[in-house]
Scaffold this active site. Structure first.
Site, PDB file in Angstrom:
ATOM      1  N   LEU A   1     -39.713  40.198   4.486  1.00 60.22           N
ATOM      2  CA  LEU A   1     -39.841  39.206   3.413  1.00 60.22           C
ATOM      3  C   LEU A   1     -38.704  38.169   3.475  1.00 60.22           C
ATOM      4  CD1 LEU A   1     -40.860  41.449   0.373  1.00 60.22           C
ATOM      5  CD2 LEU A   1     -42.282  39.757   1.561  1.00 60.22           C
ATOM      6  N   HIS A   2     -38.442  37.664   4.661  1.00 62.26           N
ATOM      7  CA  HIS A   2     -37.246  36.855   4.904  1.00 62.26           C
ATOM      8  C   HIS A   2     -36.901  35.888   3.766  1.00 62.26           C
ATOM      9  CE1 HIS A   2     -36.811  38.290   8.996  1.00 62.26           C
ATOM     10  NE2 HIS A   2     -38.044  37.923   9.288  1.00 62.26           N
ATOM     11  N   ASP A   3     -37.728  34.859   3.593  1.00 63.41           N
ATOM     12  CA  ASP A   3     -37.379  33.785   2.662  1.00 63.41           C
ATOM     13  C   ASP A   3     -37.369  34.237   1.211  1.00 63.41           C
ATOM     14  OD1 ASP A   3     -37.037  31.905   4.701  1.00 63.41           O
ATOM     15  OD2 ASP A   3     -39.166  31.399   4.718  1.00 63.41           O
TER      16      ASP A   3
END
Length: 306
Positions: free
Chosen positions: A230-232
């Protein structure tokens, strides 16, 4: 709840972050930048996603290329259009200028606006270059970018460089060396917060399920994991759940040439015997640890709520 300007090169994980931000913060506007896609496609994507997700926010068109480097090809792991090629997109790619919107908004609401930047930092660098007076007026700048090697989490484009920083290292170096109040959310923590393809389905968000299919396929082929980081989203999670993050502080620079171009580096000691490239730079906050379970739980609770 913060008042946000959400700066994005909107691809799949950007869209997850935008959905989360729309339910937890006040979106003043969405500024687009090249990166995962060309800037015109980012404008179209932001409008399409806001329409599909009933998000009320104006969209602004930002920078189309890096400050100093030649443009590089968009990423393809998000599909050809950046949103998984899931929907026809008839929205216009034209919009008012993002950089001026950032400048005018910060001047108009001093110390009230948080910038969340989850793409290349070109819009932010251009804004502070054109209007350095806004630097002390920004409440906070939260960046998803960089990689420092914690627990083996280094670059995802080169062995050294994370994508957002690599796309415009000169802009990133200017922003991180500035007096902006910065929090950096690097791959060191974003790679620890994972969501499986089955969990995406359980969110009961058909738009998110539709756009993430190529991204999930890439992850399975590249990393053997049927899911995604869920990087961003973690840039927004810092605002909603700051207690879940472990921070350190250090001056930061970005390498702008050579084999390590795009690497984000922090000052680790004071033992250097030659000129110090960090001399006079402010310490910025860097997240190097995260309570992944807490972040995941809040994300699921937020996105599954009626």
């Amino acid at each position: 709840m913060r008042t946000l300007i959400f700066d994005t090169d909107i691809g799949v994980d950007d869209a997850f972050a935008l959905a989360y931000a729309a339910r937890t913060q006040h979106l003043l506007g969405i500024t687009t930048v090249f990166g995962n896609v060309a800037v015109g496609q980012a404008v179209k994507n932001a409008r399409l996603f806001c329409d599909k997700m009933a998000i009320s926010a104006t969209v602004w068109r930002g920078c189309s290329r890096p400050l100093a480097l030649a443009p590089s090809a968009p990423a393809r792991l998000h599909g050809e259009d950046g949103l998984g090629d899931a929907f026809d997109n008839a929205f216009s790619d034209q919009a008012p200028g993002a950089v001026q919107f950032i400048i005018d908004s910060v001047r108009g609401q001093p110390h009230q606006i948080t910038l969340v930047a989850i793409g290349p930092l070109t819009n932010i660098a251009t804004a502070i270059n054109q209007a350095p007076d806004i630097i002390p007026l920004v409440k906070e700048l939260v960046i998803m970018g960089g990689a420092f090697g914690t627990d083996g989490h280094s670059g995802n484009v080169t062995p050294f460089s994370e994508f957002n920083i690599w796309k415009d290292p000169h802009a990133a170096d200017q922003v991180l060396a500035s007096a902006l109040n910065v929090v950096v959310i690097p791959l060191d923590v974003t790679h620890k917060v994972l969501i499986s393809g089955e969990e995406v389905q359980r969110l009961n968000q058909p738009v998110l399920s539709a756009i993430c299919r190529p991204y999930l396929a890439y992850s399975l082929a590249k990393e053997g994991f049927a899911g995604m980081a869920l990087h961003d989203t973690l840039a927004v999670a810092w605002l909603t759940l700051p207690q879940a993050f472990t921070l350190t502080e250090s001056p930061l620079r970005v390498i702008t040439e050579g084999i390590a171009c795009g690497q984000t580096v922090r000052k680790l000691n004071a033992l250097a015997s030659r000129a110090d490239p960090f001399a006079g730079l402010p310490a910025q906050r860097i997240a190097l640890g995260v309570d992944a379970d807490a972040v995941r739980a809040h994300f699921f609770e937020t996105l599954t709520a009626p």
